[in-house]
Design a protein around this motif. Structure first.
Motif, mmCIF file in Angstrom:
data_model
loop_
_atom_site.group_PDB
_atom_site.id
_atom_site.type_symbol
_atom_site.label_atom_id
_atom_site.label_comp_id
_atom_site.label_asym_id
_atom_site.label_seq_id
_atom_site.Cartn_x
_atom_site.Cartn_y
_atom_site.Cartn_z
ATOM 1 N N GLY A 1 -12.645 3.108 15.399
ATOM 2 C CA GLY A 1 -12.574 4.234 14.467
ATOM 3 C C GLY A 1 -11.153 4.591 14.102
ATOM 4 N N THR A 2 -10.241 4.515 15.062
ATOM 5 C CA THR A 2 -8.839 4.818 14.785
ATOM 6 C C THR A 2 -8.242 3.811 13.815
ATOM 7 O OG1 THR A 2 -8.581 5.834 16.974
ATOM 8 C CG2 THR A 2 -6.569 5.152 15.828
ATOM 9 N N LEU A 3 -8.545 2.539 14.001
ATOM 10 C CA LEU A 3 -8.021 1.512 13.095
ATOM 11 C C LEU A 3 -8.554 1.705 11.671
ATOM 12 C CD1 LEU A 3 -8.235 -1.679 15.356
ATOM 13 C CD2 LEU A 3 -6.219 -0.312 14.803
ATOM 14 N N VAL A 4 -9.833 2.026 11.547
ATOM 15 C CA VAL A 4 -10.402 2.241 10.217
ATOM 16 C C VAL A 4 -9.771 3.461 9.560
ATOM 17 C CG1 VAL A 4 -12.515 2.784 8.961
ATOM 18 C CG2 VAL A 4 -12.567 1.103 10.800
ATOM 19 N N VAL A 5 -9.617 4.545 10.312
ATOM 20 C CA VAL A 5 -9.023 5.761 9.757
ATOM 21 C C VAL A 5 -7.572 5.518 9.359
ATOM 22 C CG1 VAL A 5 -8.304 8.113 10.310
ATOM 23 C CG2 VAL A 5 -10.581 7.337 10.938
ATOM 24 N N LEU A 6 -6.824 4.789 10.163
ATOM 25 C CA LEU A 6 -5.432 4.497 9.814
ATOM 26 C C LEU A 6 -5.356 3.690 8.520
ATOM 27 C CD1 LEU A 6 -3.791 3.613 13.252
ATOM 28 C CD2 LEU A 6 -3.575 5.719 11.934
ATOM 29 N N ALA A 7 -6.211 2.700 8.371
ATOM 30 C CA ALA A 7 -6.187 1.887 7.151
ATOM 31 C C ALA A 7 -6.546 2.722 5.927
ATOM 32 C CB ALA A 7 -7.150 0.710 7.293
ATOM 33 N N VAL A 8 -7.596 3.528 6.040
ATOM 34 C CA VAL A 8 -8.041 4.318 4.895
ATOM 35 C C VAL A 8 -7.049 5.430 4.572
ATOM 36 C CG1 VAL A 8 -9.853 5.857 4.066
ATOM 37 C CG2 VAL A 8 -10.466 3.766 5.295
ATOM 38 N N SER A 9 -6.580 6.151 5.586
ATOM 39 C CA SER A 9 -5.719 7.317 5.358
ATOM 40 C C SER A 9 -4.345 6.911 4.840
ATOM 41 C CB SER A 9 -5.584 8.127 6.647
ATOM 42 O OG SER A 9 -6.837 8.619 7.065
ATOM 43 N N THR A 10 -3.787 5.818 5.347
ATOM 44 C CA THR A 10 -2.471 5.393 4.859
ATOM 45 C C THR A 10 -2.537 4.953 3.402
ATOM 46 O OG1 THR A 10 -2.910 3.221 5.847
ATOM 47 C CG2 THR A 10 -1.561 4.758 7.116
ATOM 48 N N MET A 11 -3.566 4.220 3.034
ATOM 49 C CA MET A 11 -3.677 3.786 1.639
ATOM 50 C C MET A 11 -3.970 4.958 0.708
ATOM 51 S SD MET A 11 -5.550 0.048 1.825
ATOM 52 C CE MET A 11 -6.945 0.592 2.801
ATOM 53 N N ALA A 12 -4.864 5.856 1.137
ATOM 54 C CA ALA A 12 -5.153 7.021 0.311
ATOM 55 C C ALA A 12 -3.945 7.951 0.224
ATOM 56 C CB ALA A 12 -6.355 7.777 0.874
ATOM 57 N N GLY A 13 -3.236 8.127 1.337
ATOM 58 C CA GLY A 13 -2.038 8.956 1.311
ATOM 59 C C GLY A 13 -0.959 8.382 0.417
ATOM 60 N N TYR A 14 -0.847 7.053 0.376
ATOM 61 C CA TYR A 14 0.129 6.418 -0.521
ATOM 62 C C TYR A 14 -0.268 6.617 -1.980
ATOM 63 C CZ TYR A 14 2.913 2.741 -2.705
ATOM 64 O OH TYR A 14 3.778 2.043 -3.515
ATOM 65 N N ALA A 15 -1.561 6.533 -2.257
ATOM 66 C CA ALA A 15 -2.017 6.725 -3.633
ATOM 67 C C ALA A 15 -1.800 8.161 -4.097
ATOM 68 C CB ALA A 15 -3.501 6.361 -3.749
ATOM 69 N N PHE A 16 -2.042 9.132 -3.217
ATOM 70 C CA PHE A 16 -1.871 10.532 -3.591
ATOM 71 C C PHE A 16 -0.407 10.976 -3.561
ATOM 72 C CE2 PHE A 16 -6.417 11.058 -2.248
ATOM 73 C CZ PHE A 16 -6.886 11.472 -3.479
ATOM 74 N N GLY A 17 0.410 10.360 -2.725
ATOM 75 C CA GLY A 17 1.772 10.841 -2.555
ATOM 76 C C GLY A 17 2.835 10.097 -3.328
ATOM 77 N N ARG A 18 2.612 8.810 -3.640
ATOM 78 C CA ARG A 18 3.668 8.010 -4.253
ATOM 79 C C ARG A 18 3.302 7.482 -5.641
ATOM 80 N NH1 ARG A 18 8.114 8.682 -0.995
ATOM 81 N NH2 ARG A 18 8.982 6.869 -2.073
ATOM 82 N N LEU A 19 2.034 7.228 -5.883
ATOM 83 C CA LEU A 19 1.635 6.680 -7.178
ATOM 84 C C LEU A 19 1.369 7.805 -8.171
ATOM 85 C CD1 LEU A 19 -0.802 3.833 -6.024
ATOM 86 C CD2 LEU A 19 1.658 3.718 -6.420
ATOM 87 N N ARG A 20 1.583 7.503 -9.427
ATOM 88 C CA ARG A 20 1.340 8.476 -10.498
ATOM 89 C C ARG A 20 0.157 8.009 -11.329
ATOM 90 N NH1 ARG A 20 6.909 7.780 -10.119
ATOM 91 N NH2 ARG A 20 8.091 9.679 -9.625
ATOM 92 N N TRP A 21 -0.891 8.811 -11.367
ATOM 93 C CA TRP A 21 -2.070 8.478 -12.149
ATOM 94 C C TRP A 21 -2.733 9.774 -12.592
ATOM 95 C CZ3 TRP A 21 -6.439 9.959 -9.161
ATOM 96 C CH2 TRP A 21 -6.195 10.081 -7.793
#
Length: 319
Positions: free
Chosen positions: A123-143
């Motif tokens: 569960g920790t590995l899945v959450v890390l993969a999902v949260s890091t990618m989603a956090g990058y999309a919300f914090g660094r990408l512009r859309w």
């Protein structure tokens, strides 16, 4: 014929007089100069008193928080009939170290530990993969619509977990995942807390690094994997610890979605199994609780440095 002598002007009295300073005074002055350069002025009397009282307060608070754990540890080595003896005693008449061994013979406790490790790590590995990618999309990408979607995503934090238990169970029935490891892991893999934490941490990283990578020809995926993610080890460590603790201590959802406790039961369910119709084995339950705290305690101690750094830097997002 008279000869004239040219005499050099006398040196000032300060130059001809050797200045001597005791070694102790030299060391003291050198230490003061170092403190001035470093920006640390020597503490005054009131500051020292406040520091002493602050340390005393920390020690008292630590003792208050550790007292129940110490009592639980010594209670785990008591006979069952002496757990609630009056007046209460810290050390019983008989110290039973065998309670920590009898835990594994009372029920499938070893299976509970293995299931908890598998569910917590996966569960920790899945959450890390999902949260890091989603956090990058919300914090660094512009859309378009990014901030609105993020607000809706954060709104899920206001919904108590008890409210969505029944809908999640119905969804697990649709998928055929009841009494499986998937049902214990995936419903909590898409949490807004992890995404928010990683977004705040990513926004604290200078945008110039990302722009330099873009100039060198790196795309968003390569920038995320080779630049942003390696600089976010502390934030990932914080999220990993919180997520691991959440899966490790989860009780309500595994109790509902698990049918065969011996096959898929986790440690919280195992701790509850010591209470039955014939009574409660408080001595074994205390011993099992102490055993269940060992992995999480080791994890927090091992990642303490990253935890402190990650928590302090997570609040600097968006500067």
């Amino acid at each position: 014929m008279s000869t004239s002598t040219i005499t050099a002007p006398a040196a000032p009295a300060d130059d001809t007089r050797a200045v001597t300073m005791p070694p102790a005074r030299k060391r003291r002055r050198g230490k003061e100069d170092q403190e001035k350069v470093a920006g640390h002025a020597p503490m005054t009397g009131p500051e020292k008193v406040r520091l002493v009282f602050a340390h005393i307060g920390v020690y008292i608070a630590a003792a208050i928080f550790l007292a129940p754990l110490v009592y639980a540890f010594f209670s785990a080595m008591k006979p069952n009939q002496e757990i609630f003896s009056m007046p209460p005693t810290l050390i019983a008449s008989e110290v039973r170290w065998t309670n920590f061994i009898d835990v594994f013979s009372y029920g499938p406790f070893l299976s509970y530990i293995g299931n908890s490790f598998f569910v917590a790590i996966a569960g920790t590995l899945v959450v890390l993969a999902v949260s890091t990618m989603a956090g990058y999309a919300f914090g660094r990408l512009r859309w378009k619509g990014r901030d609105a979607v993020f607000v809706l995503f954060l709104a899920t934090l206001m919904v108590p977990a008890e409210v969505i238990v029944i809908p999640m169970f119905i969804v697990m029935q649709w998928f055929g995942w009841v009494d499986t490891y998937q049902a214990l892991i995936f419903p909590f893999a898409f949490t807004a807390f992890g995404t928010f934490l990683m977004r705040q941490f990513f926004r604290g990283i200078p945008f110039e690094l990302e722009e330099a990578a873009r100039v060198d020809g790196a795309g968003p995926i390569r920038t995320f994997l080779q630049i942003i993610l390696p600089l976010s080890k502390s934030g990932v460590a914080v999220l990993a610890v919180f997520t691991f603790l959440g899966f490790w201590n989860s009780y309500l959802w595994p109790l509902i979605v698990t049918v065969d406790y011996a096959a898929h039961g986790t440690l919280p369910i195992g701790l509850a199994s010591f209470s039955g119709l014939t009574g409660t084995r408080w001595d074994l339950q205390m011993a099992a609780a102490i055993i269940s705290m060992i992995p999480t305690t080791v994890l927090v101690i091992a990642l303490q440095k990253h935890l402190v750094k990650g928590i302090s830097m997570a609040g600097l997002g968006g500067r």
